[in-house]
Design a protein around this motif. Sequence first.
Motif, PDB file in Angstrom:
ATOM      1  N   ILE A 141      37.515  87.429 -22.975  1.00 23.22           N
ATOM      2  CA  ILE A 141      38.430  86.487 -23.601  1.00 23.22           C
ATOM      3  C   ILE A 141      39.087  85.665 -22.496  1.00 23.22           C
ATOM      4  O   ILE A 141      39.703  86.235 -21.590  1.00 23.22           O
ATOM      5  CB  ILE A 141      39.507  87.217 -24.424  1.00 23.22           C
ATOM      6  CG1 ILE A 141      38.860  88.172 -25.432  1.00 23.22           C
ATOM      7  CG2 ILE A 141      40.400  86.216 -25.148  1.00 23.22           C
ATOM      8  CD1 ILE A 141      39.867  89.033 -26.176  1.00 23.22           C
ATOM      9  N   PRO A 142      38.985  84.353 -22.536  1.00 27.36           N
ATOM     10  CA  PRO A 142      39.602  83.528 -21.484  1.00 27.36           C
ATOM     11  C   PRO A 142      41.104  83.801 -21.379  1.00 27.36           C
ATOM     12  O   PRO A 142      41.803  83.895 -22.393  1.00 27.36           O
ATOM     13  CB  PRO A 142      39.323  82.094 -21.947  1.00 27.36           C
ATOM     14  CG  PRO A 142      38.122  82.208 -22.841  1.00 27.36           C
ATOM     15  CD  PRO A 142      38.256  83.533 -23.524  1.00 27.36           C
ATOM     16  N   SER A 143      41.588  83.902 -20.158  1.00 27.82           N
ATOM     17  CA  SER A 143      43.003  84.203 -19.938  1.00 27.82           C
ATOM     18  C   SER A 143      43.941  83.206 -20.600  1.00 27.82           C
ATOM     19  O   SER A 143      44.953  83.613 -21.195  1.00 27.82           O
ATOM     20  CB  SER A 143      43.286  84.276 -18.431  1.00 27.82           C
ATOM     21  OG  SER A 143      44.618  84.659 -18.189  1.00 27.82           O
ATOM     22  N   PRO A 144      43.662  81.884 -20.560  1.00 25.13           N
ATOM     23  CA  PRO A 144      44.574  80.941 -21.225  1.00 25.13           C
ATOM     24  C   PRO A 144      44.712  81.190 -22.730  1.00 25.13           C
ATOM     25  O   PRO A 144      45.785  80.969 -23.302  1.00 25.13           O
ATOM     26  CB  PRO A 144      43.933  79.574 -20.957  1.00 25.13           C
ATOM     27  CG  PRO A 144      43.149  79.764 -19.707  1.00 25.13           C
ATOM     28  CD  PRO A 144      42.629  81.172 -19.786  1.00 25.13           C
ATOM     29  N   VAL A 145      43.642  81.659 -23.364  1.00 24.13           N
ATOM     30  CA  VAL A 145      43.694  81.944 -24.801  1.00 24.13           C
ATOM     31  C   VAL A 145      44.685  83.082 -25.066  1.00 24.13           C
ATOM     32  O   VAL A 145      45.492  83.019 -26.007  1.00 24.13           O
ATOM     33  CB  VAL A 145      42.297  82.317 -25.334  1.00 24.13           C
ATOM     34  CG1 VAL A 145      42.378  82.786 -26.786  1.00 24.13           C
ATOM     35  CG2 VAL A 145      41.350  81.127 -25.214  1.00 24.13           C
ATOM     36  N   ILE A 146      44.635  84.124 -24.234  1.00 22.61           N
ATOM     37  CA  ILE A 146      45.560  85.249 -24.389  1.00 22.61           C
ATOM     38  C   ILE A 146      46.992  84.784 -24.169  1.00 22.61           C
ATOM     39  O   ILE A 146      47.902  85.134 -24.926  1.00 22.61           O
ATOM     40  CB  ILE A 146      45.208  86.376 -23.398  1.00 22.61           C
ATOM     41  CG1 ILE A 146      43.767  86.847 -23.598  1.00 22.61           C
ATOM     42  CG2 ILE A 146      46.174  87.551 -23.555  1.00 22.61           C
ATOM     43  CD1 ILE A 146      43.272  87.778 -22.509  1.00 22.61           C
TER      44      ILE A 146
END
Length: 210
Positions: free
Chosen positions: A131-136
């Motif tokens: 999961i891309p860090s910016p999404v989290i």
Amino acid sequence: MKKWVLLFGYAFVFLIGFWQKEMFLDWIESDSIQLLPLMFLASVILGLFPVIPFGLFAGMMGAKFGPIWGAFINWTGSVGSAWLFFLFVRYGYQQTGRHYLAKYPRLALLTRAFEQNAFVAVLFARLIPFIPSPVINIYAAISAVRFPTFALATAIGKIPTMLVFALLGDQLFHNAQRSLLTLLAYAGFLGIAILLYRRWQTRGKAKTSS
């Protein structure tokens, strides 16, 4: 008005950084040990404004400063930038984001489940780097997750990946044969993390249905 000013400011700084990325790369590649303290600041800035892939930077830190200092620099930048980005979204765009989530009942239900198990959810999301860090960061900031919970889960969850980046960077220049062992060990770790996450999800669904 505030959200547009924040967005414009972020985009402006990103474009300046992208325009000057060659100079930034030359500075990072310098062999001076005196630059070590500045690399912590550079890692946070690069985490916020990824004008070059953070994985590339993280590998370079491992190659330049060794796996311990390299991992510490990587962790500082990755965690620090995640905290700052969370606060950026929380105080600039949370209401807008929650209005958007409210339009989709299933997504709203998922968000409530995420909020009820915030620490574990963020921790596993960090441990499993698909999961891309910016999404989290954005999703957690829009939700009602408290900042201390997000900060602690992120700080713990970022450790394995940042250590692996530093190890691979160091090994590729000093002992490339160990890189395969590092990747295999990390793959095993990810397999265990995914298994634990699925078991946790299954238990959560069982509790909800009962």
